[in-house]
Design a protein around this motif. Structure first.
Motif, PDB file in Angstrom:
ATOM      1  N   GLY C  43       7.012   7.720   8.347  1.00  0.00           N
ATOM      2  CA  GLY C  43       6.029   8.749   8.046  1.00  0.00           C
ATOM      3  C   GLY C  43       6.370  10.015   8.781  1.00  0.00           C
ATOM      4  N   GLY C  44       6.010  11.143   8.192  1.00  0.00           N
ATOM      5  CA  GLY C  44       6.260  12.418   8.850  1.00  0.00           C
ATOM      6  C   GLY C  44       4.983  13.220   8.896  1.00  0.00           C
ATOM      7  N   GLN C  45       5.126  14.534   8.976  1.00  0.00           N
ATOM      8  CA  GLN C  45       3.952  15.396   8.986  1.00  0.00           C
ATOM      9  C   GLN C  45       3.437  15.504   7.568  1.00  0.00           C
ATOM     10  OE1 GLN C  45       3.552  18.559  11.783  1.00  0.00           O
ATOM     11  NE2 GLN C  45       5.753  18.546  12.101  1.00  0.00           N
ATOM     12  N   GLU C  46       2.273  14.997   7.370  1.00  0.00           N
ATOM     13  CA  GLU C  46       1.688  14.948   6.032  1.00  0.00           C
ATOM     14  C   GLU C  46       0.203  14.705   6.204  1.00  0.00           C
ATOM     15  OE1 GLU C  46       3.448  11.442   4.162  1.00  0.00           O
ATOM     16  OE2 GLU C  46       3.464  10.426   6.079  1.00  0.00           O
ATOM     17  N   SER C  47      -0.517  14.821   5.105  1.00  0.00           N
ATOM     18  CA  SER C  47      -1.933  14.490   5.167  1.00  0.00           C
ATOM     19  C   SER C  47      -2.060  12.978   5.039  1.00  0.00           C
ATOM     20  CB  SER C  47      -2.689  15.169   4.019  1.00  0.00           C
ATOM     21  OG  SER C  47      -2.319  14.569   2.798  1.00  0.00           O
ATOM     22  N   VAL C  48      -3.182  12.477   5.510  1.00  0.00           N
ATOM     23  CA  VAL C  48      -3.365  11.033   5.409  1.00  0.00           C
ATOM     24  C   VAL C  48      -3.434  10.614   3.937  1.00  0.00           C
ATOM     25  CG1 VAL C  48      -5.900  11.116   5.598  1.00  0.00           C
ATOM     26  CG2 VAL C  48      -4.648   9.061   6.315  1.00  0.00           C
ATOM     27  N   GLN C  49      -3.972  11.484   3.095  1.00  0.00           N
ATOM     28  CA  GLN C  49      -4.053  11.149   1.663  1.00  0.00           C
ATOM     29  C   GLN C  49      -2.655  10.984   1.066  1.00  0.00           C
ATOM     30  OE1 GLN C  49      -5.752  13.636   3.119  1.00  0.00           O
ATOM     31  NE2 GLN C  49      -7.884  12.942   2.936  1.00  0.00           N
ATOM     32  N   SER C  50      -1.766  11.920   1.392  1.00  0.00           N
ATOM     33  CA  SER C  50      -0.441  11.798   0.793  1.00  0.00           C
ATOM     34  C   SER C  50       0.322  10.632   1.414  1.00  0.00           C
ATOM     35  CB  SER C  50       0.335  13.113   0.892  1.00  0.00           C
ATOM     36  OG  SER C  50       0.480  13.496   2.223  1.00  0.00           O
ATOM     37  N   ALA C  51       0.061  10.350   2.688  1.00  0.00           N
ATOM     38  CA  ALA C  51       0.720   9.202   3.309  1.00  0.00           C
ATOM     39  C   ALA C  51       0.290   7.903   2.622  1.00  0.00           C
ATOM     40  CB  ALA C  51       0.385   9.149   4.796  1.00  0.00           C
ATOM     41  N   LEU C  52      -1.013   7.774   2.379  1.00  0.00           N
ATOM     42  CA  LEU C  52      -1.512   6.542   1.762  1.00  0.00           C
ATOM     43  C   LEU C  52      -1.000   6.418   0.327  1.00  0.00           C
ATOM     44  CD1 LEU C  52      -5.191   6.483   3.105  1.00  0.00           C
ATOM     45  CD2 LEU C  52      -3.213   5.191   3.940  1.00  0.00           C
ATOM     46  N   LYS C  53      -0.914   7.551  -0.367  1.00  0.00           N
ATOM     47  CA  LYS C  53      -0.422   7.539  -1.738  1.00  0.00           C
ATOM     48  C   LYS C  53       1.055   7.127  -1.751  1.00  0.00           C
ATOM     49  CE  LYS C  53      -0.425  10.333  -5.898  1.00  0.00           C
ATOM     50  NZ  LYS C  53      -0.358  11.695  -6.400  1.00  0.00           N
ATOM     51  N   ARG C  54       1.783   7.671  -0.808  1.00  0.00           N
ATOM     52  CA  ARG C  54       3.212   7.366  -0.717  1.00  0.00           C
ATOM     53  C   ARG C  54       3.426   5.879  -0.412  1.00  0.00           C
ATOM     54  NH1 ARG C  54       6.238   7.282   3.585  1.00  0.00           N
ATOM     55  NH2 ARG C  54       4.762   8.338   4.936  1.00  0.00           N
ATOM     56  N   LEU C  55       2.610   5.341   0.482  1.00  0.00           N
ATOM     57  CA  LEU C  55       2.810   3.952   0.906  1.00  0.00           C
ATOM     58  C   LEU C  55       2.258   2.943  -0.103  1.00  0.00           C
ATOM     59  CD1 LEU C  55       1.879   4.297   4.685  1.00  0.00           C
ATOM     60  CD2 LEU C  55       4.171   3.930   3.755  1.00  0.00           C
ATOM     61  N   ARG C 109      -1.084  14.658  13.152  1.00  0.00           N
ATOM     62  CA  ARG C 109      -0.137  15.412  12.323  1.00  0.00           C
ATOM     63  C   ARG C 109       0.799  14.445  11.614  1.00  0.00           C
ATOM     64  NH1 ARG C 109       0.787  19.382  17.090  1.00  0.00           N
ATOM     65  NH2 ARG C 109      -0.705  21.021  16.609  1.00  0.00           N
ATOM     66  N   ILE C 110       1.136  13.376  12.315  1.00  0.00           N
ATOM     67  CA  ILE C 110       1.916  12.292  11.712  1.00  0.00           C
ATOM     68  C   ILE C 110       0.961  11.109  11.633  1.00  0.00           C
ATOM     69  CG2 ILE C 110       3.934  10.797  11.986  1.00  0.00           C
ATOM     70  CD1 ILE C 110       5.187  13.045  13.696  1.00  0.00           C
ATOM     71  N   PRO C 111       0.274  10.965  10.481  1.00  0.00           N
ATOM     72  CA  PRO C 111      -0.809   9.978  10.450  1.00  0.00           C
ATOM     73  C   PRO C 111      -0.357   8.518  10.516  1.00  0.00           C
ATOM     74  CG  PRO C 111      -0.738  11.258   8.396  1.00  0.00           C
ATOM     75  CD  PRO C 111       0.331  11.811   9.269  1.00  0.00           C
ATOM     76  N   VAL C 112       0.795   8.215   9.940  1.00  0.00           N
ATOM     77  CA  VAL C 112       1.226   6.817   9.982  1.00  0.00           C
ATOM     78  C   VAL C 112       1.805   6.541  11.372  1.00  0.00           C
ATOM     79  CG1 VAL C 112       2.635   5.022   8.934  1.00  0.00           C
ATOM     80  CG2 VAL C 112       1.737   6.883   7.529  1.00  0.00           C
ATOM     81  N   VAL C 113       1.203   5.583  12.059  1.00  0.00           N
ATOM     82  CA  VAL C 113       1.611   5.299  13.429  1.00  0.00           C
ATOM     83  C   VAL C 113       2.665   4.195  13.444  1.00  0.00           C
ATOM     84  CG1 VAL C 113       0.813   4.632  15.730  1.00  0.00           C
ATOM     85  CG2 VAL C 113      -0.697   5.942  14.215  1.00  0.00           C
ATOM     86  N   THR C 114       2.364   3.107  12.776  1.00  0.00           N
ATOM     87  CA  THR C 114       3.232   1.935  12.841  1.00  0.00           C
ATOM     88  C   THR C 114       3.100   1.094  11.578  1.00  0.00           C
ATOM     89  OG1 THR C 114       2.845   1.794  15.220  1.00  0.00           O
ATOM     90  CG2 THR C 114       3.771  -0.142  14.199  1.00  0.00           C
ATOM     91  N   ARG C 115       4.207   0.508  11.188  1.00  0.00           N
ATOM     92  CA  ARG C 115       4.173  -0.564  10.193  1.00  0.00           C
ATOM     93  C   ARG C 115       4.742  -1.804  10.865  1.00  0.00           C
ATOM     94  NH1 ARG C 115       7.500   0.796   5.378  1.00  0.00           N
ATOM     95  NH2 ARG C 115       9.217   0.449   6.810  1.00  0.00           N
ATOM     96  N   ALA C 116       3.919  -2.830  10.969  1.00  0.00           N
ATOM     97  CA  ALA C 116       4.379  -4.080  11.566  1.00  0.00           C
ATOM     98  C   ALA C 116       4.668  -5.068  10.441  1.00  0.00           C
ATOM     99  CB  ALA C 116       3.312  -4.651  12.493  1.00  0.00           C
ATOM    100  N   THR C 117       5.870  -5.599  10.447  1.00  0.00           N
ATOM    101  CA  THR C 117       6.246  -6.599   9.448  1.00  0.00           C
ATOM    102  C   THR C 117       6.228  -7.959  10.135  1.00  0.00           C
ATOM    103  OG1 THR C 117       7.661  -4.946   8.402  1.00  0.00           O
ATOM    104  CG2 THR C 117       7.987  -7.252   7.746  1.00  0.00           C
ATOM    105  N   LEU C 118       5.296  -8.790   9.694  1.00  0.00           N
ATOM    106  CA  LEU C 118       5.037 -10.047  10.396  1.00  0.00           C
ATOM    107  C   LEU C 118       5.700 -11.223   9.682  1.00  0.00           C
ATOM    108  CD1 LEU C 118       2.575  -8.013  10.904  1.00  0.00           C
ATOM    109  CD2 LEU C 118       1.336 -10.017  11.692  1.00  0.00           C
ATOM    110  N   THR C 119       5.765 -12.340  10.384  1.00  0.00           N
ATOM    111  CA  THR C 119       6.270 -13.583   9.786  1.00  0.00           C
ATOM    112  C   THR C 119       5.329 -14.724  10.161  1.00  0.00           C
ATOM    113  OG1 THR C 119       7.573 -14.076  11.749  1.00  0.00           O
ATOM    114  CG2 THR C 119       8.690 -12.867   9.977  1.00  0.00           C
TER     115      THR C 119
END
Lengths: 384, 111, 166
Positions: C43-55, C109-119
């Protein structure tokens, strides 16, 4: 609601303004505190309430909201060291009374902890009049509070930063461990700490730091662990341990950690100890700087202790404030010793700082530490 | 501080029984550089140094991957759970945007 | 709170928890340096709306209350260091587990903090970390289960900014 944090690397926020015209903690500084000013509202145009509100909430000028709650969703985080002024305009106070109170409250409340904003020149007479005009507009009924956190009276207390002795929680612990290798490393004089202090530091230094600050006869003054290292390092291993250097800081933490869990046991009864304690107490109660504040204003129960100053809960000296120093400052990502903390305090006081190893700071630390006596050491701490 | 980047501490429970789900916490010293702005408020364009991936392996298998941004704190700590089935190595590897690779090892012993 | 615990106990693991020291391997690997340079940013500098849409595109984010426990302080004394954790109720079996946990801070400013990929080997869908919050904001935990279901919870964290410089 909250302003974006504009902090960069360490020491952002440290003021470099020269406050040379105001009294400091230096024992040689014989100037009196800011003289009391009895004033009347000067002639001129009436105050501008809108400008007064802007001044009231301006971080650069006070802010008054650090101690007083007023209406407005933008008022965050207000403190409650002083009275809630949400409806002060209903109290029938005259402009002259409020003008005096803001310009210099001491003629009305001699023991107040409020700075004399006009007498010190922080606010001009015209600005004081603007603030008074604003205060007179604050009339009831008090607007319903939509956010209980806005009001410091109902705001929840800060929860702190977790276990200070857990190296996976407090980076200070992890970093101080790096000093452990230095314990047995030869200095420039081809000697190591361990050559004289036999054993690992946690055994060789056990209980030592619990007795600091103390009067060091050979130096004729009170010294903290940090101060003593600046003298003792060069005369033994040849290492410098300059005041506030990383080497000094980490070695101090290492030495203090060897006393963790042990009760603070400083000397407060010898003639030298008693005299130093009295001087330290005088410093604690001495009004200094542009704000004309004493330590006691914020850190005693008769003053602001246990109240919010802005978003921070002011510590109570009776709890003992020193036994976790040096402490990890999460806001700076650095270990700070107490001297650096004192120097940092000089910014809100509007006073020029003293050198880190100044005896004034050592004796102030001694006085503060007298409240830690009997309580267990816990170094490094972790704080805001 | 600069010399300290990449120092790691890992905490695991001192007594683990086979089959226990246990919590691990790890802290790494790292600046996690945040975006800087110049006097005009413009973003300073440079290669910011921050951890962008954390990988946890247990007995040689990857059990958790964290992709991270500059919204993670300086000197970050991470906590997670895992099921301790066998004695063996638990490694946590931190990768940053400038090619830094920092690894910590906890030797899991079962009671 | 830990005044009674000595450093030895903490360091040597004589207390409730052991602590294992680890020296860093500092050698940068060129392979990673290349991969890192090319790896798509989370994630980069983006709005939370565009981040969620992207993800997540148009996929629905269902209410995760009752499944997800998001812990964060109601008031953060210091936005530079905020301890948060996410735990999702899940059997963590091969057939039914939590695949990913996203942590998002809406107003950063960078709304996405972390993506954790679990097992499933984790045995428990739990991740905690220390994050930055630029200002008072909602923090969201978005959980993707192995069947593709997306669940979300959020809570507000108020960020305190300086008192008078202290």
């Amino acid at each position: 609601m909250a302003r974006r944090q504009a902090r960069g690397r360490a020491l952002q926020g440290l003021d470099t303004t020269d406050f040379g015209r105001f009294r400091t903690y230096a024992y040689g500084d014989a100037r009196p505190e800011v003289p009391v000013a009895s004033v009347t509202v000067p002639d001129g145009p009436p105050g501008d309430a809108a400008k007064g509100r802007a001044l009231f909430v301006s971080r650069a000028r006070g802010p008054c909201t650090g101690c007083h709650l007023v209406p407005g969703a933008d008022v965050w985080p207000a403190g409650n060291v002083g009275p809630d002024l949400s409806t002060v305009g209903d109290r029938g106070l005259t402009d002259g009374y409020l003008y005096q109170l803001v310009f210099d409250p001491r003629p009305i409340f001699p023991k107040t902890v409020m700075p004399p904003w006009g007498a010190t020149g922080v606010l001009t007479p015209g600005e004081v009049r603007d603030v008074v005009a604003y205060l007179q507009t604050l009339k009831g009924p008090r607007p319903a509070e939509t956010d209980p956190e806005r009001d410091p009276a109902t705001r929840r207390r800060p929860v702190g930063f977790g276990d200070n002795l857990d190296a996976t929680n407090n980076p200070g612990v992890l970093l101080a461990d790096q000093a452990e290798a230095e314990w047995s490393t030869k200095g420039p004089a081809d000697r190591a700490c361990a050559d004289c202090h036999v054993g690992p530091p946690e055994l060789a230094m056990k209980g030592v730091a619990a007795r600091y600050p103390r009067h060091v006869a050979s130096q004729g003054r009170v010294m903290s662990v940090e101060d003593w290292l600046t003298v003792h390092g060069p005369e033994t291993t040849g290492a410098a341990y300059l005041a506030e250097s990383e080497a000094n800081l980490r070695m101090t933490v290492l030495i203090k950690m060897a006393s963790n869990g042990l009760p603070v046991a400083i000397d407060t009864t010898s003639p030298e100890g008693r005299a130093a304690l009295a001087r330290g107490r005088a410093s604690f109660e001495r009004r200094v700087g542009q704000r004309n504040h004493a330590c006691a204003d914020c850190h005693t129960p008769d003053g602001g202790a246990n109240h919010f100053l802005g978003g921070r809960m002011l510590a109570d000296v009776r709890e003992g404030l020193t036994r976790h120093f040096p402490t990890w400052r999460t806001s700076q990502s650095e270990l700070w010793d107490l001297r650096k903390r004192f120097q940092w305090c000089m910014t809100p006081l509007g006073a020029n700082m003293l050198a880190a190893d100044a005896v004034e700071y050592a004796e102030l630390e001694l006085y503060l530490t007298s409240f830690d006596v009997g309580k267990p050491m816990s170094v490094p701490g972790i704080r805001h | 501080m600069a010399d300290d980047v990449g120092r790691i501490r890992i905490r695991v429970p001192s007594s683990i029984k086979a089959g226990d789900v246990v919590r691990v916490r790890a802290l790494v010293i790292h600046p996690m550089e945040r975006i800087e702005r110049d006097a005009q408020g413009k973003i300073v364009q440079k290669a910011y140094r921050y951890i962008n991936q954390v990988t946890v392996t247990y007995l040689g298998r990857t059990i958790l991957t964290l992709d991270t941004t500059q919204s993670v704190s300086e000197n970050p700590s991470f906590t997670f759970a895992f099921r301790a089935t066998d004695p063996g190595p638990l490694t946590i590897t931190f990768l940053d945007t400038t090619g830094g690779k920092y690894a910590g090892l906890a030797d899991i012993k079962l009671a | 709170m830990t005044d009674g615990i000595t450093r030895r106990m903490v360091l040597r693991g004589a207390g409730a928890a052991g602590v294992v020291g680890a020296l860093a391997t500092r050698a940068p690997t060129s392979a990673w340096a290349q991969a890192g340079a090319q790896a798509p940013a989370l994630g980069g500098q983006e709005s939370v709306q565009s981040a969620l849409k992207r993800l997540f595109g148009a996929r629905p984010l269902k209410d995760g209350a009752g499944v997800i426990k998001l812990e964060a302080p109601p008031i953060a004394e210091n936005g530079a260091l905020v301890q948060v954790s996410v735990e999702a109720a899940s059997p963590m079996t091969a057939a039914n587990h939590v695949k990913t946990i996203y942590l998002v801070a809406d107003k950063n400013r960078i709304p996405v903090v972390t993506r954790a990929t679990l097992t499933p080997e984790m045995g428990q869908a739990f991740v905690g970390e220390t994050i930055r919050l630029g200002e008072t904001t909602d923090v969201r935990a978005i959980v993707e289960q192995s069947d593709g279901t997306l669940l979300q919870v959020r809570r507000e964290v108020k960020v305190t900014v300086g008192g008078c410089g202290g």
